[in-house]
Design a protein around this motif. Structure first.
Motif, PDB file in Angstrom:
ATOM      1  N   TYR A   8      37.998 -24.223 -25.683  1.00 44.44           N
ATOM      2  CA  TYR A   8      36.810 -24.522 -26.521  1.00 44.44           C
ATOM      3  C   TYR A   8      36.058 -24.699 -25.091  1.00 44.44           C
ATOM      4  CZ  TYR A   8      32.205 -25.677 -27.590  1.00 44.44           C
ATOM      5  OH  TYR A   8      30.748 -25.684 -27.696  1.00 44.44           O
ATOM      6  N   ASP A   9      34.435 -23.851 -24.905  1.00 46.66           N
ATOM      7  CA  ASP A   9      33.364 -23.753 -24.448  1.00 46.66           C
ATOM      8  C   ASP A   9      32.261 -23.206 -24.397  1.00 46.66           C
ATOM      9  OD1 ASP A   9      32.206 -25.579 -21.114  1.00 46.66           O
ATOM     10  OD2 ASP A   9      32.891 -23.065 -20.367  1.00 46.66           O
ATOM     11  N   SER A  10      30.943 -24.054 -24.006  1.00 46.91           N
ATOM     12  CA  SER A  10      29.845 -23.923 -24.614  1.00 46.91           C
ATOM     13  C   SER A  10      28.576 -24.067 -22.934  1.00 46.91           C
ATOM     14  CB  SER A  10      29.225 -24.883 -25.717  1.00 46.91           C
ATOM     15  OG  SER A  10      29.592 -25.869 -24.744  1.00 46.91           O
ATOM     16  N   HIS A  11      28.245 -22.942 -23.324  1.00 51.65           N
ATOM     17  CA  HIS A  11      26.638 -23.030 -22.164  1.00 51.65           C
ATOM     18  C   HIS A  11      25.802 -22.297 -22.282  1.00 51.65           C
ATOM     19  CE1 HIS A  11      29.493 -23.810 -18.284  1.00 51.65           C
ATOM     20  NE2 HIS A  11      30.132 -23.221 -18.807  1.00 51.65           N
ATOM     21  N   ARG A  12      24.703 -23.304 -21.497  1.00 51.41           N
ATOM     22  CA  ARG A  12      23.392 -22.598 -22.218  1.00 51.41           C
ATOM     23  C   ARG A  12      22.815 -21.742 -21.118  1.00 51.41           C
ATOM     24  NH1 ARG A  12      18.984 -26.588 -23.259  1.00 51.41           N
ATOM     25  NH2 ARG A  12      20.662 -28.340 -23.567  1.00 51.41           N
ATOM     26  N   LEU A  42      36.301 -17.470 -19.990  1.00 55.58           N
ATOM     27  CA  LEU A  42      37.671 -17.243 -18.857  1.00 55.58           C
ATOM     28  C   LEU A  42      37.428 -19.301 -19.478  1.00 55.58           C
ATOM     29  CD1 LEU A  42      37.604 -15.779 -16.340  1.00 55.58           C
ATOM     30  CD2 LEU A  42      38.637 -15.292 -18.609  1.00 55.58           C
ATOM     31  N   HIS A  43      37.065 -19.935 -19.356  1.00 53.55           N
ATOM     32  CA  HIS A  43      36.993 -21.653 -18.987  1.00 53.55           C
ATOM     33  C   HIS A  43      37.911 -21.838 -20.678  1.00 53.55           C
ATOM     34  CE1 HIS A  43      33.500 -22.101 -16.136  1.00 53.55           C
ATOM     35  NE2 HIS A  43      33.842 -21.328 -15.961  1.00 53.55           N
ATOM     36  N   ALA A  44      36.845 -21.327 -21.808  1.00 50.12           N
ATOM     37  CA  ALA A  44      37.914 -21.583 -22.886  1.00 50.12           C
ATOM     38  C   ALA A  44      39.570 -20.989 -22.585  1.00 50.12           C
ATOM     39  CB  ALA A  44      37.319 -20.573 -23.918  1.00 50.12           C
TER      40      ALA A  44
HETATM   41 MG    MG Z   1      32.670 -23.695 -19.290  1.00 53.07          MG
END
Ligand code: MG
Length: 160
Positions: A8-12, A42-44
């Motif tokens: 899982y990942d999230s960004h603003r 890609l981070h997820a």
């Molecule tokens: Mg990230």
């Protein structure tokens, strides 16, 4: 025995940065805030790979306080992670990704992301799936503050 991993990942969203998702440049008025290139897809995927292989998480391998990873190309981090996974005798069976964002519309980019992620994971594009959906205008995603990504990877022992 196959092994599954969840990422899982999230960004603003912020002004003044390019938007890169799944290693693919996406045309949009905002990019994503982050220490690296902030490619949340890609981070997820990296976290799903590490999870399936029992190798910890992205923060352990690529600390966001480490200057080496400032504006890092997440495609290179993914390639490195795939190497770590393969060193344990495991290879990717398939990868499924869900991107949750109101904007931009990602339909035109899904196939390119699929091809790019498959290349990085060293599998055929048929083994990678990329889905995009909105959050039905609810909450921080619905208000366009940022986006979130979920990824699942299945690994199995490689022949060689
Ligand atoms: Mg990230």
């Amino acid at each position: 025995m196959p092994r599954v991993g969840l990422g899982y990942d999230s960004h603003r969203f912020v002004s003044g940065r390019p938007l890169v998702l799944g290693g693919v440049p996406v045309a949009y008025e905002f990019g994503l805030a982050g220490h690296s290139d902030a490619d949340a897809v890609l981070h997820a995927v990296i976290d799903a790979l590490l999870g399936a292989a029992g190798l910890g998480d992205i923060g352990e391998h690529f600390p966001d306080r480490d200057e080496r990873y400032r504006d890092a190309d997440s495609a290179a981090l993914t390639t490195h992670t795939v190497g770590l996974v393969r060193a344990t005798g495991l290879g990717v069976v398939n990868c499924d990704v869900t991107i949750v964002t109101e904007q931009p519309k990602l339909g035109p980019y899904k196939q390119a992301m699929r091809d790019r992620i498959a290349h990085l994971l060293r599998v055929e594009p048929a083994r990678v799936n990329v889905k995009a959906k909105t959050n039905e205008t609810m909450g921080w995603i619905g208000q366009g503050e940022g986006l979130a990504v979920l990824a699942v990877v299945l690994l199995d022992e490689t022949a060689g």
